[in-house]
Design a protein around this motif. Structure first.
Motif, mmCIF file in Angstrom:
data_model
loop_
_atom_site.group_PDB
_atom_site.id
_atom_site.type_symbol
_atom_site.label_atom_id
_atom_site.label_comp_id
_atom_site.label_asym_id
_atom_site.label_seq_id
_atom_site.Cartn_x
_atom_site.Cartn_y
_atom_site.Cartn_z
ATOM 1 N N ALA A 291 0.832 -1.210 0.000
ATOM 2 C CA ALA A 291 0.000 0.000 0.000
ATOM 3 C C ALA A 291 0.865 1.258 0.000
ATOM 4 O O ALA A 291 0.516 2.264 -0.595
ATOM 5 C CB ALA A 291 -0.934 0.005 1.205
ATOM 6 N N ALA B 199 -1.527 5.223 -6.090
ATOM 7 C CA ALA B 199 -2.981 5.220 -6.291
ATOM 8 C C ALA B 199 -3.632 5.993 -5.156
ATOM 9 O O ALA B 199 -3.138 5.995 -4.027
ATOM 10 C CB ALA B 199 -3.509 3.791 -6.321
ATOM 11 N N GLY B 200 -4.732 6.625 -5.467
ATOM 12 C CA GLY B 200 -5.429 7.404 -4.446
ATOM 13 C C GLY B 200 -6.280 6.560 -3.522
ATOM 14 O O GLY B 200 -6.551 6.943 -2.391
ATOM 15 N N VAL B 201 -6.733 5.409 -4.024
ATOM 16 C CA VAL B 201 -7.556 4.508 -3.220
ATOM 17 C C VAL B 201 -6.993 3.100 -3.341
ATOM 18 O O VAL B 201 -6.737 2.633 -4.456
ATOM 19 C CB VAL B 201 -9.029 4.498 -3.683
ATOM 20 C CG1 VAL B 201 -9.863 3.607 -2.784
ATOM 21 C CG2 VAL B 201 -9.606 5.910 -3.695
ATOM 22 N N ILE B 202 -6.781 2.448 -2.217
ATOM 23 C CA ILE B 202 -6.255 1.087 -2.238
ATOM 24 C C ILE B 202 -7.208 0.189 -1.463
ATOM 25 O O ILE B 202 -7.533 0.463 -0.302
ATOM 26 C CB ILE B 202 -4.837 1.043 -1.638
ATOM 27 C CG1 ILE B 202 -3.887 1.820 -2.580
ATOM 28 C CG2 ILE B 202 -4.366 -0.403 -1.457
ATOM 29 C CD1 ILE B 202 -2.521 2.065 -2.005
ATOM 30 N N VAL C 271 -4.114 10.065 -8.302
ATOM 31 C CA VAL C 271 -2.824 10.717 -8.442
ATOM 32 C C VAL C 271 -2.407 10.595 -9.908
ATOM 33 O O VAL C 271 -3.106 9.972 -10.704
ATOM 34 C CB VAL C 271 -1.751 10.102 -7.503
ATOM 35 C CG1 VAL C 271 -2.200 10.191 -6.057
ATOM 36 C CG2 VAL C 271 -1.448 8.652 -7.864
ATOM 37 N N LYS C 272 -1.287 11.176 -10.251
ATOM 38 C CA LYS C 272 -0.778 11.188 -11.628
ATOM 39 C C LYS C 272 -1.883 11.649 -12.582
ATOM 40 O O LYS C 272 -2.607 12.606 -12.280
ATOM 41 C CB LYS C 272 -0.196 9.813 -11.985
ATOM 42 C CG LYS C 272 0.948 9.403 -11.024
ATOM 43 C CD LYS C 272 1.885 8.366 -11.620
ATOM 44 C CE LYS C 272 1.267 7.001 -11.747
ATOM 45 N NZ LYS C 272 2.234 5.970 -12.153
#
Lengths: 287, 480
Positions: free
Chosen positions: B432, B437-440, B457-458
């Protein structure tokens, strides 16, 4: 007055922990507040900017992975180094900003205190901006602020030292790395700051400082796919700000708008949070 | 085994659809002055449901001016506690009419009624209820002692979760004291228009919420309107770029929630039964029309064969068909344009040499459908591993070590979500920390909650929706 000839300093760029000349071989005159030559500063080219982005990109994962406590220690060490060289900075900003000796002392005091203030945030910001989230359902859900990555920043044009550190410190303390364009007319304190950074245990590439013209390298940095966010604080030209913001759209970079404000104000959390994203993690709970 | 089910259709009579809808401006439904109209279609039957107005630039201007006046005269002066009560009213009205709204959503969008009823509508109401409670607590939210809204927020939302995306946009905007002009996607306007009626029923002051229907041209006029102070967009990365360029150099605030190509990573110690359900939920939920869909399955080599066999077996049991049937798992593709896009990428998968497997199911004669599809033998260079398909198509890749999984997962310009399947807690947390990533989701996938920040993100965008963090999208950033 003795008759010894002073050894003058050559001001160069600061990329990946070392001080190269511009690959272009070009320099430009840095003048004092009365228009007299202080020194020749390196005129950074696009290739210098590319080298700086490469260094910042390479340094970023390691810097972010370091314990926050350790990042805080390193930033605090920078403040210690600044304190030790405060006379040099006072002289330099007296010359280039035309300040009285008393004002210069005040600015250097504020600069050192700002480093210390930001240094302390390294291992606290996650508790303030992060959260455990009460979702409906058997899940443990938490959010943590994570560094955006590589930030390209344009330092304030007027405040060559306090403005510069007020831009750089909040970017790096949270685990970002930075490529910073120094104030174009007053570049010398930025390079002296780099000498402090180079001797403060800061890993190479975390801070990279370029002197020169934002018009030359700014738009190019804005479009660079290895740059994750922009800090346009010091951009004082609307057309350049727009050009860089348009460039940022290519890879969906967040761009902090121009804001060359009163740098003596309490900075708040605005700059720290501007270059962090939130990552939220869900995990089931159960026996 | 035979898994035939008797038809169990939800009643269409639960909802009344007008033949024609105007624009919702300044508290009233009005006819466009310089716009036209277009038809909205049930993608499962190709039946025309209604005629919807297309707002022209002058209509957009009227809506922005109404929002500006409502901000200046009413909404910015109203105490947060009073704003909160309107949001609570809206939350309750949505809950009361949730069955009707679910039917309307399914008819207009093509998603299974089971999902619109059990996922979308409860979350919509909960989102308004959650943000209602923030309206009078903003000074405690950690942004500022005196948080300031932007003013007029322009909001543009996609067609995949029409009313839910509306809730994600409007609830925090109103809670923080902004007024809004919202443009729904042109293929799914109906629940937004029903929401306009709910605003009337809640006696929300005129002009606080304005809904302008239309296509990209309407959206462009809205984004570029000089009196808009904030733009919030959910949709494709390409349109996100255009919006960011369009407002570059202005003082407009911007948040973007864009595309994704999420990795769903299955380790050899994963709880495999749950993982299979998570893979299915990750990519076949809502026909794969999900920006955070787990469209790249990264499976550890030692369990790859086992996982694929179980996955295919599970997929043969999914029921594709009438979205109004309560037993339907896979509904209709939202539009012919989206169908063509998915079909084109499936063809690209074939051409580039990946092996395609398609779940055996009969596609209805009318409407637009795509059977659950799995590609194996996919490399990172394949288009189906790089481009967002936004359909029920899974690309399977394998890995050997956690390090390799991280590198492959992050090898995309996107960074919206990721999934981790493992029973080893230390490994999950290690992953993690490294996944961009914004949500994992760990040992789950595609979970949403009003209290849980969501966003990427990105090139998946910036800004968050949901939770305390979601307030930040609608409060002016204080930077010194």
């Amino acid at each position: 007055m003795d008759d010894r000839v002073e050894v003058r300093k050559t001001y160069k760029l600061f990329i990946n922990g070392v001080f190269p000349r511009s690959e272009s071989g070009r320099t430009y005159p840095a003048l004092d507040s009365k228009g007299k030559l202080l020194a020749h500063a390196a005129l950074a080219s696009r290739k210098d900017a590319r080298d700086a982005v490469l260094a910042a990109r390479a340094a970023q994962p390691g810097w972010a992975a370091r314990d926050a406590y350790s990042r805080g220690q390193i930033l605090y060490r920078i403040a210690e180094m600044l304190e030790g060289r405060r006379d040099q900075f006072e002289t330099e900003i007296t010359r280039c900003e035309g300040l009285s000796a008393r004002r210069a002392t005040g600015v250097v005091n504020a600069t050192i205190d700002r480093w210390v203030w930001y240094a302390g945030w390294a291992d606290k910001i996650t508790q303030v901006l992060g959260s455990s989230n009460q979702v409906s359902g058997p899940y443990f859900n938490f959010s943590v602020p994570t560094p955006t990555g590589v930030v390209a920043a344009v330092a304030p044009a007027r405040s060559s030292l306090l403005g510069l550190v007020s831009v750089i410190a909040p970017i790096i303390v949270t685990g970002n790395t930075v490529v910073c364009l120094a104030a174009p007319e007053k570049p010398l304190p930025a390079i002296s700051l780099a000498e402090v950074l180079a001797t403060s245990d800061l890993p190479a590439g975390v801070v990279n400082i370029l002197t020169g013209q934002p018009h030359t390298v700014g738009p190019w940095l804005a479009e660079h796919a290895d740059v994750n966010a922009l800090d346009l604080s010091g951009v004082d030209d609307d057309s350049l700000a727009t050009e860089m913001a348009v460039g940022a759209a290519g890879t969906i970079k967040y761009a902090l708008p121009p804001c060359d404000s009163d740098w003596t104000l309490d900075p708040g959390l605005g700059r720290l949070s501007a270059f962090m994203n939130t990552t939220t993690v869900w995990h089931p709970q159960g026996r | 085994m035979n898994f035939d089910y008797a038809p169990a259709p939800e009643s269409r009579d639960l909802v009344t659809i007008d033949a024609h809808y105007g624009l919702f401006i300044d508290g009233e439904f009005v006819e466009p002055t310089d716009g036209t109209s277009f038809k909205t279609i049930n993608p499962a039957t190709e039946e025309v449901l209604a005629e919807v107005s297309e707002a022209g630039p002058n209509d957009v201007d009227r809506a922005v001016r109404a929002a500006q006046a409502a901000y200046a005269k009413v909404w910015s002066k109203m105490p947060g506690a009073e704003r909160a009560k309107y949001l609570y009213r809206i939350a309750r009205l949505i809950a009361e009419r949730s069955r009707e709204l679910a039917v309307l959503e399914t008819l207009d969008n093509g998603k299974p009624i089971r999902e619109s009823r059990d996922v979308d509508m409860p979350l919509v109401s909960a989102h308004f209820f959650y943000y209602a409670g923030w309206a009078d607590k903003l000074e405690h939210a950690g942004f500022s002692d005196a948080p300031r809204p932007y003013g007029v927020a322009a909001q543009i939302i996609p067609w995949n979760f029409p009313l839910l995306m509306l809730a994600w946009k409007i609830a925090p905007a109103l809670a923080t004291g902004n007024t809004v002009v919202l443009k729904p996607a042109e293929t799914t306007s109906l629940t937004a228009l029903a929401f306009a009626q709910i605003c009337q029923d809640a006696e929300l002051p005129a002009g606080v919420v304005n809904i302008v229907t239309g296509d990209g041209a309407t959206g462009r006029a809205l984004v570029e309107h000089p009196d808009v102070n904030k733009v919030a967009f959910t949709g494709s990365t390409e349109v996100g770029r255009q919006i960011q360029r369009a407002i570059a150099g202005t003082t407009k605030g911007l948040t973007l929630e864009l595309g994704g190509k999420a990795a769903n990573i299955v380790f050899d110690d994963a709880p495999l039964d749950e993982a299979i359900e998570g893979i299915v939920n990750g990519i076949y939920f809502n026909q794969g029309h999900v920006c955070c869909a787990g469209s790249r399955l990264l499976v550890q080599e030692s369990v790859a064969d086992d996982v694929l066999e179980r996955l295919k077996s599970r997929l043969t049991m999914l029921r594709l068909g009438d979205p109004m049937d309560k037993n339907t798992d896979i509904g209709a593709i939202n539009s012919p344009a989206q169908h063509a896009r998915i079909a084109e990428l499936i063809a690209a998968g074939d051409e580039e040499g990946a092996q395609r497997w398609t779940a055996p199911c009969v596609l209805p004669d009318k409407g637009w459908w795509i059977a659950p599809t799995v590609f194996t033998g996919v490399t990172q260079a394949h288009r189906i591993a790089r481009e967002e398909i936004f359909g029920p198509v899974l690309s399977v890749l394998s890995f050997r070590t956690p390090e390799e999984a991280v590198i492959k997962a992050n090898n995309t310009p996107y960074g919206l979500s990721a999934g981790i399947w493992s029973e080893k807690g230390s490994r999950t947390l290690w992953m993690a920390e490294r996944l961009q990533a914004g949500v994992i989701w760990a040992n789950t996938f595609n979970r949403f909650d009003p209290a849980s920040p969501f966003g990427g993100v990105k090139e998946s965008g910036f800004g968050r929706e949901g939770g305390r963090q979601g307030l930040g999208a609608y409060l002016q950033r204080e930077v010194r």
